[in-house]
Every structure is written in structure tokens, then in C-alpha cells.
Scaffold this motif. Structure first.
Motif, mmCIF file in Angstrom:
data_model
loop_
_atom_site.group_PDB
_atom_site.id
_atom_site.type_symbol
_atom_site.label_atom_id
_atom_site.label_comp_id
_atom_site.label_asym_id
_atom_site.label_seq_id
_atom_site.Cartn_x
_atom_site.Cartn_y
_atom_site.Cartn_z
ATOM 1 N N GLY A 42 -9.813 23.158 17.006
ATOM 2 C CA GLY A 42 -10.286 22.457 15.825
ATOM 3 C C GLY A 42 -9.526 21.176 15.522
ATOM 4 O O GLY A 42 -9.888 20.455 14.583
ATOM 5 N N ASN A 43 -8.483 20.880 16.332
ATOM 6 C CA ASN A 43 -7.692 19.652 16.133
ATOM 7 C C ASN A 43 -7.335 19.418 14.666
ATOM 8 O O ASN A 43 -7.665 18.379 14.082
ATOM 9 N N PRO A 44 -6.660 20.344 14.032
ATOM 10 C CA PRO A 44 -6.350 20.142 12.607
ATOM 11 C C PRO A 44 -5.472 18.924 12.377
ATOM 12 O O PRO A 44 -4.641 18.566 13.212
ATOM 13 N N ASN A 45 -5.673 18.294 11.237
ATOM 14 C CA ASN A 45 -4.903 17.127 10.824
ATOM 15 C C ASN A 45 -4.057 17.463 9.614
ATOM 16 O O ASN A 45 -4.494 18.203 8.729
ATOM 17 N N TYR A 46 -2.873 16.874 9.577
ATOM 18 C CA TYR A 46 -1.981 17.059 8.442
ATOM 19 C C TYR A 46 -1.493 15.699 7.973
ATOM 20 O O TYR A 46 -1.376 14.756 8.772
ATOM 21 N N TRP A 47 -1.176 15.649 6.666
ATOM 22 C CA TRP A 47 -0.747 14.396 6.050
ATOM 23 C C TRP A 47 0.578 14.571 5.321
ATOM 24 O O TRP A 47 0.842 15.625 4.738
ATOM 25 N N GLY A 48 1.355 13.489 5.339
ATOM 26 C CA GLY A 48 2.553 13.460 4.513
ATOM 27 C C GLY A 48 2.190 13.100 3.078
ATOM 28 O O GLY A 48 1.033 12.868 2.743
ATOM 29 N N ALA A 82 0.854 -1.188 0.000
ATOM 30 C CA ALA A 82 0.000 0.000 0.000
ATOM 31 C C ALA A 82 0.891 1.240 0.000
ATOM 32 O O ALA A 82 2.107 1.140 0.172
ATOM 33 N N VAL A 83 0.259 2.381 -0.182
ATOM 34 C CA VAL A 83 0.929 3.652 0.097
ATOM 35 C C VAL A 83 0.655 3.980 1.564
ATOM 36 O O VAL A 83 -0.503 3.980 1.996
ATOM 37 N N TYR A 84 1.719 4.228 2.291
ATOM 38 C CA TYR A 84 1.613 4.509 3.720
ATOM 39 C C TYR A 84 1.758 6.017 3.935
ATOM 40 O O TYR A 84 2.707 6.637 3.432
ATOM 41 N N TYR A 85 0.828 6.573 4.710
ATOM 42 C CA TYR A 85 0.788 8.003 4.966
ATOM 43 C C TYR A 85 0.975 8.280 6.454
ATOM 44 O O TYR A 85 0.361 7.625 7.310
ATOM 45 N N CYS A 86 1.775 9.268 6.729
ATOM 46 C CA CYS A 86 1.939 9.761 8.092
ATOM 47 C C CYS A 86 0.890 10.837 8.368
ATOM 48 O O CYS A 86 0.586 11.654 7.488
ATOM 49 N N ASN A 87 0.345 10.821 9.569
ATOM 50 C CA ASN A 87 -0.672 11.785 9.965
ATOM 51 C C ASN A 87 -0.291 12.435 11.287
ATOM 52 O O ASN A 87 0.213 11.752 12.192
ATOM 53 N N ALA A 88 -0.508 13.732 11.383
ATOM 54 C CA ALA A 88 -0.313 14.458 12.641
ATOM 55 C C ALA A 88 -1.623 15.123 13.015
ATOM 56 O O ALA A 88 -2.208 15.860 12.207
ATOM 57 N N ALA A 89 -2.078 14.865 14.226
ATOM 58 C CA ALA A 89 -3.282 15.508 14.749
ATOM 59 C C ALA A 89 -2.848 16.487 15.832
ATOM 60 O O ALA A 89 -2.336 16.073 16.871
ATOM 61 N N LEU A 90 -3.060 17.771 15.558
ATOM 62 C CA LEU A 90 -2.639 18.799 16.512
ATOM 63 C C LEU A 90 -3.726 18.964 17.567
ATOM 64 O O LEU A 90 -4.521 19.913 17.522
ATOM 65 N N THR A 91 -3.742 18.035 18.510
ATOM 66 C CA THR A 91 -4.815 17.996 19.493
ATOM 67 C C THR A 91 -4.765 19.181 20.452
ATOM 68 O O THR A 91 -5.729 19.422 21.174
ATOM 69 N N TYR A 92 -3.650 19.916 20.444
ATOM 70 C CA TYR A 92 -3.512 21.083 21.314
ATOM 71 C C TYR A 92 -4.024 22.349 20.652
ATOM 72 O O TYR A 92 -4.091 23.405 21.275
ATOM 73 N N SER A 93 -4.382 22.247 19.389
ATOM 74 C CA SER A 93 -4.767 23.430 18.621
ATOM 75 C C SER A 93 -6.286 23.442 18.407
ATOM 76 O O SER A 93 -6.893 22.395 18.191
#
Length: 119
Positions: free
Chosen positions: A104-110, A91-102
Motif C-alpha cells: 500500500g506504500n503508506p506515507n507519513y508526515w512530520g 512556507a511551512v516545510y514538511y518531511c515525507n516518508a513513503a514506505l515503498t517496501y510496504s
């Protein structure tokens, strides 16, 4: 601006191992929940593993006992150690970051890294 840079994908034989890395910048890494997801053509992206800021982890059922997620807050990096790889892990593997301190808890992807398990 948050950026995630993945590395470590490639071609491996069934039963082999790979380690994926994801380096984070642009935020407070130690306070983020970090995760690895994967996707194959025609299917939804699925959770592989996730690690919270307090190091609590959870895994997708198909990888339990074979994959291990870890983080190094000093290096702003999250890892995915993959052992006993199977062709269905391709598969294609993606890294995710959830800024739970911010708010709206924005999410970002590699950008994603390809993992192919084949003989």
C-alpha cells in the motif's frame, strides 16, 4: 510506528541559507523514498524535493539549482540544503516518508517547520 522529526527552520534574510533535517524512526529508512514539501496558507502542499532509496532525486521547478536534498542512511536522516533563499520560499516545510517496501506504500508526515525569508 513511523515518526518524523524535523528541525532547522527559522528566519533568514533573502539570499541566505538554511538546512533542514528530518530524522526518521519506526521503519526501514534506507528503503524509503523521502521528500520535502511546503505549504502556504490557502495553497496546496507542493513538492520541494524528493530522494529515492537509490539516491535518485527530483526537484520542484522553483527550487532547482538552489536547493539540494540528501540523505544519510546511517543516521536515518534526510536533509534539505536551501541556498539563495527568496521571500517566496516562505512556507511551512514538511518531511515525507513513503514506505515503498510496504504494502500500500503508506506515507507519513512530520509536524512541519516554519521557514520565513524576510529582511
Amino acid at each position: 510506528q513511523v515518526q518524523l522529526v524535523e528541525s532547522g527552520g527559522g528566519l533568514v534574510q533573502p539570499g541566505g541559507s538554511l538546512r533542514l533535517s528530518c530524522t526518521f524512526s519506526g521503519g526501514i529508512f534506507s528503503m524509503c523514498a523521502m521528500g520535502w514539501y511546503r505549504q502556504t496558507p490557502g495553497k496546496q502542499r507542493e513538492l520541494v524535493a524528493r530522494i529515492r532509496s537509490g539516491y535518485f532525486t527530483n526537484y520542484g521547478d522553483s527550487v532547482k539549482g538552489r536547493f539540494t536534498i540528501s540523505r544519510d542512511n546511517a543516521k536515518n536522516t534526510v536533509y534539505l540544503q536551501m541556498n539563495s533563499l527568496k521571500p517566496e520560499d516562505t512556507a511551512v516545510y514538511y518531511c515525507n516518508a513513503a514506505l515503498t517496501y510496504s504494502p500500500g506504500n503508506p506515507n507519513y508526515w512530520g509536524q512541519g517547520t516554519q521557514v520565513t525569508v524576510s529582511s
